[in-house]
Design a protein around this motif. Structure first.
Motif, PDB file in Angstrom:
ATOM      1  N   UNK A 238       0.862  -1.195   0.080  1.00 57.24           N
ATOM      2  CA  UNK A 238      -0.040   0.206   0.037  1.00 57.24           C
ATOM      3  C   UNK A 238       0.833   1.302   0.036  1.00 57.24           C
ATOM      4  N   UNK A 239       2.226   1.235   0.760  1.00 58.21           N
ATOM      5  CA  UNK A 239       2.741   2.707   0.998  1.00 58.21           C
ATOM      6  C   UNK A 239       3.760   2.673  -0.254  1.00 58.21           C
ATOM      7  N   UNK A 240       4.603   1.659  -0.519  1.00 55.43           N
ATOM      8  CA  UNK A 240       5.803   1.548  -1.521  1.00 55.43           C
ATOM      9  C   UNK A 240       5.258   0.945  -2.770  1.00 55.43           C
ATOM     10  N   UNK A 241       4.489  -0.272  -2.734  1.00 49.20           N
ATOM     11  CA  UNK A 241       4.288  -0.749  -4.199  1.00 49.20           C
ATOM     12  C   UNK A 241       4.996  -1.816  -4.474  1.00 49.20           C
ATOM     13  N   UNK A 242       4.941  -3.001  -4.203  1.00 54.19           N
ATOM     14  CA  UNK A 242       5.606  -4.076  -4.382  1.00 54.19           C
ATOM     15  C   UNK A 242       5.594  -4.949  -5.700  1.00 54.19           C
ATOM     16  N   UNK A 243       6.792  -5.191  -6.222  1.00 51.10           N
ATOM     17  CA  UNK A 243       6.780  -5.804  -7.435  1.00 51.10           C
ATOM     18  C   UNK A 243       6.965  -7.608  -7.340  1.00 51.10           C
ATOM     19  N   UNK A 244       7.370  -7.761  -5.987  1.00 48.59           N
ATOM     20  CA  UNK A 244       7.514  -9.099  -5.912  1.00 48.59           C
ATOM     21  C   UNK A 244       8.015  -9.504  -4.322  1.00 48.59           C
TER      22      UNK A 244
END
Length: 516
Positions: A238-244
């Motif tokens: 939600x805060x950083x935006x994960x890709x994996x």
């Protein structure tokens, strides 16, 4: 890590496969047990609900009702749903961007971020031939920056010089600048963690992301944390935006719930998994292979990949040539034992072999572990060069000397010599084209009959490095192979799993003899 879950699911599904027909009540009872097994494995409740609903829906459908062996169709359905829950298809690190490609590592303190950063750097350098720069942005934990610098020195991988007093976003900017000026392909940013989620850490992570604009944001999560790992993944996404996601401590005794929950809850792929403490213990996450391990079907593709990655081509070629001539001395046996250790030892190899989970108690009772390999190597190391070359000269007095040198009993020396004789006889049979375990495996790998030549071994390694699988090698498809519907398959060159376990090239485990 999946041992408990594997054991429970295996027991439930075994009871189903033993029946000629399944009623709706049978399926409902099995679903209740599967639900309980998943909850005990710390899988998120919402994931358990949707998983069991999907399996039940298919299990009471026409496919299973009309199936010749409905129990085995349920096994296939459970396998397919496990794969779907874990992410359908494995995804690797995406480096398709303008270099230097920034990769940001995030996670809680103690999850293994710094070690995983070094593991990933080694993998990118050795396997993908990329020039990597590592940068520590952890200005809080004592000696965190020095830890990454030491790991970099050990692996001969560059780390960003430490400048006292700089804040994490400034270090990120400096790392990207150094990456451009130094001609690096990848910049790994090892960020700071906290013992728990807090606003300060999230704000800092967002600032670092804004400064470096990372192509990949990987959450490093300890697989032993269970449900907390899922909440952690949600918060970071939600805060950083994960890709994996990278799961660490897969080799631990956790219950496996984090792996099964995180992909389903966050929608983010699990890209890598840490399988040990050493810097080479990082593997791609393949949902289909993990599902097969959970259901006790093994992972032959990973076993062969591991063999190709650790095999010394020149040494293997020399041994293959000796085997062709029917020669196999104790030095060659020592090399094979060390090769097994490199591939993860007896435990690591057995975890990849079908049906082994059902033999756990038998194996535990026999006392098989990696110490057996070390003991066997110690016995051979206590011999002279002449004794290794020609074991027939070993009479009683020499055996006593060797046993004293290795700190074991004469009976252990005799066991080793007997194992060597059996293997030497097998090699002679292979060289005469009579088949045997090695010939079976060679045939499965596309070498035809008999032992592979040095050129064929080299060709197999080149194929593996380029990401191809050798022709004839059994893949693990999305749908179970037809042979599985009739029970567990036999491996090429292995004489089924009803007897003692055997490994390719070894006539059974060292020291795994009959009890007197």
């Amino acid at each position: 890590m999946f041992d408990n879950l594997s054991e429970k699911l295996g027991g439930i599904l075994d009871r189903l496969t033993g029946r000629g027909a399944l009623s709706e009540a049978d399926v409902d009872a099995a679903m209740r047990e599967i639900r309980r097994a998943l909850l005990e494995a710390d899988v998120a409740l919402e994931v358990v609900r949707s998983f069991t609903e999907r399996v039940r829906e298919q299990a009471i459908g026409a496919t299973v009702v009309k199936s010749v062996k409905p129990g085995q169709m349920v096994v296939k359905i459970v396998n397919d749903e496990l794969i779907a829950t874990l992410g359908s298809e494995g995804q690797s690190i995406d480096l398709n961007a303008v270099p230097p490609v920034p990769i940001m590592m995030v996670g809680l303190q103690g999850s293994g971020k710094t070690t995983t950063t070094a593991k990933l750097a080694r993998r990118l350098t050795e396997r993908d031939k990329r020039k990597v720069l590592m940068a520590s942005l952890d200005v809080y934990r004592p000696a965190a920056m020095e830890q990454l610098a030491v790991l970099g020195r050990d692996l001969s991988i560059d780390t960003l010089p430490i400048v006292a007093g700089q804040q994490p976003p400034d270090i990120a900017r400096r790392a990207m600048e150094a990456g451009k000026l130094g001609g690096y392909d990848v910049v790994l940013l090892d960020t700071a963690g906290r013992t728990t989620l807090d606003e300060e850490m999230m704000t800092e992570a967002a600032e670092i992301k804004a400064a470096a604009n990372p192509h990949e944001v990987l959450l490093v999560a300890d697989s032993l944390t269970g449900q907390d790992a899922v909440n952690l993944a949600r918060a970071f996404d939600q805060r950083v935006g994960l890709t994996g996601i990278v799961l660490t401590r897969i080799d631990g005794d956790g219950r496996g719930g984090a792996a099964l929950s995180m992909r389903a809850v966050t929608g983010k792929p699990i890209k890598l998994m840490g399988t040990g403490e050493k810097t080479d213990a990082l593997e791609d996450f393949h949902p289909d292979r993990i599902a097969s391990r959970i259901l006790g079907m093994g992972d032959i593709v990973s076993l062969v990949e591991k063999a190709a990655a650790t095999l010394d081509a020149e040494k293997a070629a020399a041994v293959a040539e000796k085997m062709r001539k029917g020669k196999f001395d104790l030095t060659d046996l020592r090399d094979q034992l060390l090769q097994m250790t490199k591939m993860g030892g007896i435990g690591g190899l057995m975890g990849l072999m079908p049906g082994i989970s059902k033999m756990k108690n038998q194996i535990a009772a026999s006392g098989i572990d990696d110490r057996v390999l070390k003991r066997q190597v110690a016995i051979i190391d206590s011999m002279t060069r002449e004794e290794r070359k020609n074991p027939d000269i070993l009479k009683a007095s020499r055996k006593k000397r060797i046993a004293a040198g290795a700190g074991i009993k004469v009976e252990d020396v005799n066991k080793l010599l007997k194992m060597h004789r059996n293997m030497a006889d097998m090699m002679k049979a292979v060289s005469r084209g009579k088949g045997g375990p090695m010939a079976g495996l060679a045939k499965a790998m596309g070498f035809g009959g008999g032992m592979p030549s040095p050129d064929e071994i080299k060709a197999m390694q080149d194929k593996m490095k380029s990401g191809e699988m050798p022709e004839g090698l059994p893949e693990l498809p999305k749908d179970l192979p037809a042979s599985l519907r009739g029970g567990m398959p036999n491996l090429p060159g292995l004489t089924g799993l009803s007897g003692k376990p055997t490994l390719p090239g070894l006539g059974g485990f060292p020291g795994f003899g009959k009890k007197k």
